[in-house]
Design an enzyme around this catalytic site. Structure first.
Site, PDB file in Angstrom:
ATOM      1  N   PHE A  58       0.814  -1.225   0.000  1.00 28.19           N
ATOM      2  CA  PHE A  58       0.000   0.000   0.000  1.00 28.19           C
ATOM      3  C   PHE A  58       0.846   1.274   0.000  1.00 28.19           C
ATOM      4  O   PHE A  58       0.314   2.369   0.123  1.00 28.19           O
ATOM      5  CB  PHE A  58      -0.952   0.004   1.204  1.00 28.19           C
ATOM      6  CG  PHE A  58      -0.262  -0.177   2.539  1.00 28.19           C
ATOM      7  CD1 PHE A  58       0.357   0.882   3.175  1.00 28.19           C
ATOM      8  CD2 PHE A  58      -0.235  -1.431   3.136  1.00 28.19           C
ATOM      9  CE1 PHE A  58       0.994   0.716   4.394  1.00 28.19           C
ATOM     10  CE2 PHE A  58       0.401  -1.607   4.366  1.00 28.19           C
ATOM     11  CZ  PHE A  58       1.018  -0.525   4.990  1.00 28.19           C
ATOM     12  N   ARG A  91       0.073  10.064  21.600  1.00 24.07           N
ATOM     13  CA  ARG A  91      -0.310   8.779  21.005  1.00 24.07           C
ATOM     14  C   ARG A  91      -1.585   8.229  21.654  1.00 24.07           C
ATOM     15  O   ARG A  91      -2.426   7.637  20.974  1.00 24.07           O
ATOM     16  CB  ARG A  91       0.832   7.787  21.060  1.00 24.07           C
ATOM     17  CG  ARG A  91       1.939   8.180  20.071  1.00 24.07           C
ATOM     18  CD  ARG A  91       2.974   7.129  19.861  1.00 24.07           C
ATOM     19  NE  ARG A  91       2.479   5.913  19.264  1.00 24.07           N
ATOM     20  CZ  ARG A  91       2.220   5.730  17.970  1.00 24.07           C
ATOM     21  NH1 ARG A  91       2.396   6.732  17.114  1.00 24.07           N
ATOM     22  NH2 ARG A  91       1.787   4.570  17.523  1.00 24.07           N
ATOM     23  N   THR A  97      -3.394   3.152  15.158  1.00 29.03           N
ATOM     24  CA  THR A  97      -3.210   3.523  13.750  1.00 29.03           C
ATOM     25  C   THR A  97      -4.387   3.045  12.903  1.00 29.03           C
ATOM     26  O   THR A  97      -4.843   3.744  12.014  1.00 29.03           O
ATOM     27  CB  THR A  97      -1.896   2.908  13.208  1.00 29.03           C
ATOM     28  OG1 THR A  97      -0.816   3.383  14.017  1.00 29.03           O
ATOM     29  CG2 THR A  97      -1.650   3.305  11.770  1.00 29.03           C
ATOM     30  N   ARG A 108      -8.516   9.113  16.142  1.00 31.82           N
ATOM     31  CA  ARG A 108      -8.650   8.189  15.005  1.00 31.82           C
ATOM     32  C   ARG A 108      -9.925   7.365  15.089  1.00 31.82           C
ATOM     33  O   ARG A 108     -10.536   7.059  14.075  1.00 31.82           O
ATOM     34  CB  ARG A 108      -7.426   7.289  14.924  1.00 31.82           C
ATOM     35  CG  ARG A 108      -6.175   8.043  14.513  1.00 31.82           C
ATOM     36  CD  ARG A 108      -4.963   7.159  14.625  1.00 31.82           C
ATOM     37  NE  ARG A 108      -3.766   7.815  14.105  1.00 31.82           N
ATOM     38  CZ  ARG A 108      -2.548   7.510  14.509  1.00 31.82           C
ATOM     39  NH1 ARG A 108      -2.357   6.564  15.416  1.00 31.82           N
ATOM     40  NH2 ARG A 108      -1.506   8.137  13.997  1.00 31.82           N
ATOM     41  N   ASN A 122      -6.446   7.877   8.750  1.00 30.90           N
ATOM     42  CA  ASN A 122      -6.580   8.015  10.192  1.00 30.90           C
ATOM     43  C   ASN A 122      -6.388   9.448  10.686  1.00 30.90           C
ATOM     44  O   ASN A 122      -6.122   9.677  11.842  1.00 30.90           O
ATOM     45  CB  ASN A 122      -5.641   7.048  10.908  1.00 30.90           C
ATOM     46  CG  ASN A 122      -4.206   7.180  10.467  1.00 30.90           C
ATOM     47  OD1 ASN A 122      -3.808   8.167   9.852  1.00 30.90           O
ATOM     48  ND2 ASN A 122      -3.406   6.180  10.784  1.00 30.90           N
ATOM     49  N   HIS A 125      -1.030  11.963  12.137  1.00 32.71           N
ATOM     50  CA  HIS A 125       0.182  11.184  12.395  1.00 32.71           C
ATOM     51  C   HIS A 125       0.760  11.677  13.711  1.00 32.71           C
ATOM     52  O   HIS A 125       0.746  12.880  13.984  1.00 32.71           O
ATOM     53  CB  HIS A 125       1.219  11.396  11.287  1.00 32.71           C
ATOM     54  CG  HIS A 125       2.570  10.891  11.671  1.00 32.71           C
ATOM     55  ND1 HIS A 125       2.913   9.570  11.556  1.00 32.71           N
ATOM     56  CD2 HIS A 125       3.651  11.528  12.201  1.00 32.71           C
ATOM     57  CE1 HIS A 125       4.152   9.408  11.996  1.00 32.71           C
ATOM     58  NE2 HIS A 125       4.613  10.576  12.400  1.00 32.71           N
TER      59      HIS A 125
END
Length: 167
Positions: A58, A91, A97, A108, A122, A125
């Site tokens: 991908f 995070r 993710t 997300r 999502n 980053h």
């Protein structure tokens, strides 16, 4: 110990007008924004950013996604958050993710999706660890764009540096 972390609001987040919502969520961390900018993402920058995924099937679609080709929104918002446990705090707010595995209360989980081709859209980053944060911050920002001294720098004199100026 203070840490720096790169947060990128990706093109789908900008197209969906989620910037305010995302920044509000990150303000809950009580971290300081020490750099921020809207940027066009070159193919080189996108490939360097996702270099660890270059062997994945991908990868090309991921590069198109970060560059904005999939959303006709050719820009991102890049920010550096700085403070105690910045990576962990950001995070946790971002979530997994994979948007389908992310907590529904995470960014997300709230706003992400998986395309039919398998790309995780999502929305944001967030650097995964200190080594990646340093690599990514140096890719996206120059020392002059950051209001704190995160890493050692050197001064250079460039004679033939071409730049745009106001007419």
């Amino acid at each position: 110990m203070n840490q720096a972390v790169l947060v990128i609001i990706k093109p789908d987040g900008l197209k969906k007008s989620l910037t305010g919502n995302i920044l509000t969520r990150f303000s809950e961390t009580k971290l300081e924004i020490v750099a921020a900018k809207i940027a066009r993402v070159s193919e080189e920058t996108a490939k360097e950013h996702y270099q660890h995924l270059k062997e994945k099937p991908f990868f090309d679609e991921l590069i198109k996604y970060l560059r904005g080709d999939l959303h006709d929104r050719h820009k991102v918002m890049a920010l550096i958050y700085w403070g105690k446990n910045a990576i962990q705090k950001c995070r946790e707010l971002a979530g997994s993710t994979n948007p389908e595995e992310a907590e529904s209360t995470s960014i997300r989980g709230s706003y992400g999706r998986i395309t039919t081709s398998g790309v995780y859209e999502n929305v944001i980053h967030v650097s995964s660890n200190e080594a990646e944060a340093e690599r990514e911050l140096k890719l996206w920002f120059s020392p002059d764009e950051i209001i704190v001294d995160l890493y050692p720098v050197k001064e250079t004199l460039e004679k033939e540096h071409r730049r745009k100026t106001w007419a």
